[in-house]
Scaffold this active site. Structure first.
Site, mmCIF file in Angstrom:
data_model
loop_
_atom_site.group_PDB
_atom_site.id
_atom_site.type_symbol
_atom_site.label_atom_id
_atom_site.label_comp_id
_atom_site.label_asym_id
_atom_site.label_seq_id
_atom_site.Cartn_x
_atom_site.Cartn_y
_atom_site.Cartn_z
ATOM 1 N N GLY A 1 0.825 -1.209 0.000
ATOM 2 C CA GLY A 1 0.000 0.000 0.000
ATOM 3 C C GLY A 1 0.849 1.244 0.000
ATOM 4 O O GLY A 1 2.052 1.201 -0.252
ATOM 5 N N ASN A 2 0.224 2.383 0.260
ATOM 6 C CA ASN A 2 0.969 3.640 0.348
ATOM 7 C C ASN A 2 0.359 4.512 1.441
ATOM 8 O O ASN A 2 -0.650 4.154 2.040
ATOM 9 C CB ASN A 2 1.000 4.349 -1.013
ATOM 10 C CG ASN A 2 -0.390 4.685 -1.507
ATOM 11 O OD1 ASN A 2 -1.080 5.509 -0.908
ATOM 12 N ND2 ASN A 2 -0.827 4.034 -2.569
ATOM 13 N N ARG A 3 0.997 5.654 1.676
ATOM 14 C CA ARG A 3 0.621 6.468 2.845
ATOM 15 C C ARG A 3 -0.505 7.456 2.591
ATOM 16 O O ARG A 3 -0.820 8.280 3.440
ATOM 17 C CB ARG A 3 1.841 7.270 3.322
ATOM 18 C CG ARG A 3 2.945 6.433 3.899
ATOM 19 C CD ARG A 3 4.112 7.358 4.241
ATOM 20 N NE ARG A 3 5.287 6.591 4.567
ATOM 21 C CZ ARG A 3 5.558 6.132 5.785
ATOM 22 N NH1 ARG A 3 4.728 6.371 6.775
ATOM 23 N NH2 ARG A 3 6.664 5.445 5.999
#
Ligand code: FMN
Length: 401
Positions: free
Chosen positions: A208-210
């Protein structure tokens, strides 16, 4: 400075009690609120409540305090009129210019922005008479917030529920801040993607990412306050409340996000891709949890490319006439990388911002440069994500003509 003057019209729906919270939000944030209920509304919440909470007199009729000419003065002096809940009856009266009580008179004399937050059973909302009244009000410049889907009076569920008062307040705050009577995105359908995709490795893990989704939500909220019909494709944004009047489509992966964006974009005037979409996903999804094996190194993760949604919708923009906006999160050489990305993707506008572990992601503020395919550069100084969102919509509205 004088407090902004807000007229809170309350008509006779079961959701009238929720207007108490809306009223509280206005008074606690420094607004002078005059509540104008209809006679029907008083069946649900009494005049004493409105008067005590607002600190102002309350009347439903034009015949009280006639020497003050309230049927004209209240509307004339308002900076914003919001009707929440707005009944089917009230929408009909407003659309046809009837003036048989204090609220309907006020709606005719107000020259400030007007917001309606309808709430009713689905059948009443979907009836062609109501839909035509809503279209008339929107054409005349009112912001009519789409009702939410959910539990209605009694056992029924469907579209027609009053959106969360906190979110109606946000729409009003934006409308008041802009102070324009004619919403420039009225009649437009815009699609916004928000959040970050998650690409599953196995049933418990993902890449995923932030991205928190806050910038995309700010874009959706500000577009709704400027009169647009908004579809928000939200990737993993749990915890963020649905903005009032916005159709939220939850998705998980890049492939799901592509499908939802393309579907919503079919009749859209503009698409803003604020979501952080993973460029790659694991080539293989393990049906069972990947286990650690004693004495063995872990298997490398093989990645495959995800579809490039921004490039795909941009490739079609000459035919579709849509305005397409991308976002570029860069950690270095921000502007140079942004220009290259703009050319590669072929979109109209690219919002370039610098990101890092403690920059932009999850924060309430942002700072960016909006690059245009026409060579323009619009710097947006550090400030709330809504300010950046409004600049993006200014640039989109100018391109929509
Ligand atoms: C229990 C109850 C709940 C109602 N809820 C709604 C509602 O949510 N939306 C609506 O449009 N009308 C609703 N109505 C009907 C309105 O009260 C009715 O149309 C009334 O004439 C509206 O008057 P007003 O628009 O002047 O407030 C409800 C009526 C009752 C008795």
């Amino acid at each position: 400075m004088d407090k902004p003057k807000v007229v809170l019209g309350v008509s006779g729906g079961i959701a009238a009690y929720k207007a108490c919270e809306l009223l509280r939000r206005f008074t606690e944030s420094g607004h002078d609120v005059r509540v104008v209920p209809t006679a029907s509304a008083l069946h649900f919440v009494g005049a004493a409540t409105w008067s005590a909470l607002s600190g102002n007199p309350v009347s439903t009729e034009v015949w009280d305090r006639v020497e003050e000419v309230p049927h004209v003065r209240i509307g004339q002096h308002a900076d914003l009129v919001v009707v929440a809940p707005a009944t089917a009856d009230m929408l009909a009266k407003a659309a046809h210019g009837l003036a048989d009580d204090l609220l309907t008179n006020t709606l005719l004399t107000a020259r400030c922005p007007v917001v309606f937050a309808p709430a009713m059973h689905t059948e009443m909302w979907e009836h062609p008479a109501t839909q035509e009244n809503v279209a008339t009000l929107r054409r005349r410049g009112a912001v009519v917030v789409e009702p939410a889907v959910g539990r209605l009076t009694g056992v029924d569920t469907g579209k027609g529920r009053l959106p969360d008062p906190a979110e109606i307040f946000e729409v009003c705050r934006r409308v008041l801040a802009r102070g324009v009577r004619e919403p420039d995105l009225a009649g437009r359908h815009v699609v916004v993607s928000a959040g970050g995709t998650r690409e599953p490795l196995d049933p418990v893990r993902f890449l995923g990412n932030r991205s928190s989704g806050k910038q995309g939500y700010a874009l959706a909220r500000t577009a709704a306050a400027r009169g647009a019909r908004v579809t928000l494709v939200a990737a993993n944004t749990t915890g963020l409340p649905d903005p009032a009047g916005v159709d939220v489509v939850p998705v998980g992966t890049a492939v799901q996000l592509r499908e939802a964006v393309l579907k919503a974009a079919a009749d859209a005037d503009a698409v803003v891709m604020a979501a952080a979409v993973a460029d790659f996903r694991p080539a293989v999804y393990a049906a069972g949890k990947i286990k650690k094996k004693d004495g063995q190194d872990p298997e490398p993760i093989v990645l495959v490319r995800n579809p490039d949604i921004l490039a795909e919708i941009s490739a079609d923009r000459a035919r579709s006439g849509q305005v397409i906006v991308g976002f570029a999160a860069e950690t270095d050489d921000v502007l140079a990388n942004g220009r290259t990305k703009l050319a590669r993707k072929g979109c109209d506008l690219l919002v370039v911002n610098e990101v890092g572990e403690r920059k932009t992601f999850g924060s309430e503020e942002n700072e960016a440069v909006v690059l245009g395919a026409d060579g323009s550069e619009t710097p947006v100084p550090h400030g709330p994500k809504e300010a950046l969102a409004d600049t993006v919509w200014d640039l989109v509205a100018a391109r929509l003509g």
